[in-house]
Design a protein around this motif. Structure first.
Motif, short mmCIF file in Angstrom:
data_model
loop_
_atom_site.label_atom_id
_atom_site.label_comp_id
_atom_site.label_asym_id
_atom_site.label_seq_id
_atom_site.Cartn_x
_atom_site.Cartn_y
_atom_site.Cartn_z
N ASP A 75 0.90 -1.29 0.03
CA ASP A 75 -0.14 -0.08 0.10
C ASP A 75 0.89 1.23 0.19
N TYR A 76 0.96 1.90 -1.04
CA TYR A 76 1.63 3.10 -1.27
C TYR A 76 1.36 4.17 -0.26
N GLU A 77 0.23 4.34 -0.04
CA GLU A 77 -0.06 5.48 0.96
C GLU A 77 0.57 5.30 2.43
N LYS A 78 0.39 3.95 2.47
CA LYS A 78 1.02 3.64 3.83
C LYS A 78 2.52 3.59 4.14
N ILE A 79 3.12 3.22 2.90
CA ILE A 79 4.49 3.38 2.95
C ILE A 79 5.28 4.53 2.40
N LYS A 80 4.68 5.36 1.81
CA LYS A 80 5.18 6.62 1.07
C LYS A 80 6.20 7.45 1.98
N ASP A 81 5.76 7.79 3.28
CA ASP A 81 6.29 8.62 4.13
C ASP A 81 7.67 8.03 4.68
N TYR A 82 7.97 6.70 4.50
CA TYR A 82 9.08 6.01 4.91
C TYR A 82 10.01 5.71 3.56
N LEU A 83 9.78 6.46 2.52
CA LEU A 83 10.53 6.18 1.36
C LEU A 83 11.57 7.32 1.37
N PHE A 84 12.94 6.86 0.90
CA PHE A 84 13.93 8.04 0.60
C PHE A 84 14.78 7.47 -0.12
N LEU A 85 16.02 8.21 -0.51
CA LEU A 85 16.73 8.38 -1.83
C LEU A 85 18.28 8.06 -1.37
N GLY A 86 19.04 7.42 -1.76
CA GLY A 86 20.34 7.00 -1.84
C GLY A 86 21.10 7.19 -3.00
N LEU A 87 22.59 7.29 -2.84
CA LEU A 87 23.05 7.29 -4.22
C LEU A 87 24.25 5.76 -4.05
N VAL A 88 24.02 5.00 -5.13
CA VAL A 88 24.85 3.87 -5.30
C VAL A 88 25.72 3.92 -6.30
N ASP A 89 27.04 3.55 -6.30
CA ASP A 89 27.61 3.32 -7.61
C ASP A 89 27.16 2.28 -8.47
N ILE A 90 27.10 2.45 -9.75
CA ILE A 90 26.89 1.52 -10.68
C ILE A 90 27.61 0.32 -10.65
N LYS A 91 29.03 0.61 -10.75
CA LYS A 91 29.95 -0.50 -11.13
C LYS A 91 30.06 -1.62 -10.12
N TRP A 92 29.58 -1.16 -8.78
CA TRP A 92 29.85 -2.33 -7.81
C TRP A 92 28.51 -2.96 -7.45
N HIS A 93 27.20 -2.54 -7.79
CA HIS A 93 26.15 -2.68 -7.66
C HIS A 93 25.22 -3.07 -8.83
N ARG A 94 25.86 -3.21 -10.01
CA ARG A 94 25.05 -3.53 -11.19
C ARG A 94 24.17 -4.76 -11.36
N SER A 95 24.45 -5.60 -10.90
CA SER A 95 23.78 -6.85 -10.72
C SER A 95 22.36 -6.68 -9.88
N GLU A 96 22.40 -6.20 -8.65
CA GLU A 96 21.20 -6.07 -7.71
C GLU A 96 20.48 -4.72 -7.98
N LEU A 97 20.97 -3.80 -8.89
CA LEU A 97 20.07 -2.89 -9.40
C LEU A 97 19.29 -3.30 -10.59
N ARG A 98 19.22 -4.24 -11.33
CA ARG A 98 18.39 -4.82 -12.14
C ARG A 98 17.11 -4.96 -11.63
N ASN A 99 16.83 -5.12 -10.33
CA ASN A 99 15.36 -5.47 -10.09
C ASN A 99 15.07 -4.43 -8.73
#
Length: 227
Positions: A3-27
């Motif tokens: 439920d987006y309405e219940k979870i939206k206030d807990y969402l935030f952004l962070g930066l990740v380098d693509i080189k070391w996290h390419r596989s996990e970023l696919r999903n």
């Protein structure tokens, strides 16, 4: 999480380098900015060891019935309010455990000396955690251009900070050499973010990633449609 309405206030952004996290970023919900992924996280609560946070899988966008850019923009505003931007004096940070940086966005008369501009303006967040993302906060890039009185370069020291250098006062070759030496000795894979230099031309209001002295347009400032 369903439920987006219940979870939206807990969402935030962070930066990740693509080189070391390419596989996990696919999903995972993210937006590519040069060699960096602006990544969506959810605050899953606190434990004795601290706050638990998880990357949000792309499948949740369909469950929420939301567009990626809409979710990312809302999360960006959340991140701003949870961790407001600050400018730091690194020497003071090392000596003063209570130092939380300096407010600058809405502070009348706030200025930065040419000496500090040459040394680099350290941008982070209150608490000096997940601070590199602050460069993408609304109006922050523009405010820094006002301080620099023009264009500037951005060097991501690690995931916790971005260092801003005046294009008028600093030489690109010197920054490239310093960045190369820094990453040879100082940054673990966990904290690593980017070994590229980014460029912000004030008149165009866009970031550019520098690749072998070539300027590659990668994004607008705001979290709108990718180009």
């Amino acid at each position: 999480m369903n439920d987006y309405e219940k979870i939206k206030d807990y969402l935030f952004l962070g930066l990740v380098d693509i080189k070391w996290h390419r596989s996990e970023l696919r999903n995972v919900v993210h937006k590519t900015i040069g060699d960096i992924a602006i990544t969506l996280y959810v605050n899953a609560g606190s434990t004795e060891k601290g706050i638990t946070y998880l990357k949000v899988r792309s499948e949740y966008l369909d469950e929420w019935g939301m567009e990626k850019d809409e979710v990312l923009h809302a999360a960006l505003l959340n991140t701003y309010h949870m961790d407001p931007p600050r400018i730091y004096d690194l020497k003071r940070l090392l000596c003063d455990p209570d130092y939380e940086g300096e407010e600058f966005m809405n502070v009348e008369g706030y200025s930065i000396s040419d000496e500090k501009k040459r040394a680099g303006i350290c941008l982070s967040t209150k608490g000096f955690s997940n601070g590199a993302v602050a460069i993408f906060y609304p109006e922050v890039a523009e405010k820094l251009a006002d301080f620099e009185d023009g264009d500037y370069y951005v060097v991501f020291g690690n995931v916790n900070m971005a260092v801003i250098y005046s294009a008028k006062l600093c030489h690109l070759e010197d920054l490239e050499n310093a960045l190369s030496d820094f990453y040879k000795n100082e940054v673990s894979h966990k904290a690593f973010l980017s070994d590229k230099i980014y460029y912000y031309p004030k008149k165009r209001n866009r970031f550019t990633m520098l690749q072998n002295r070539l300027k590659i347009l990668i994004t607008k400032i705001h979290m709108d449609n990718e180009e």
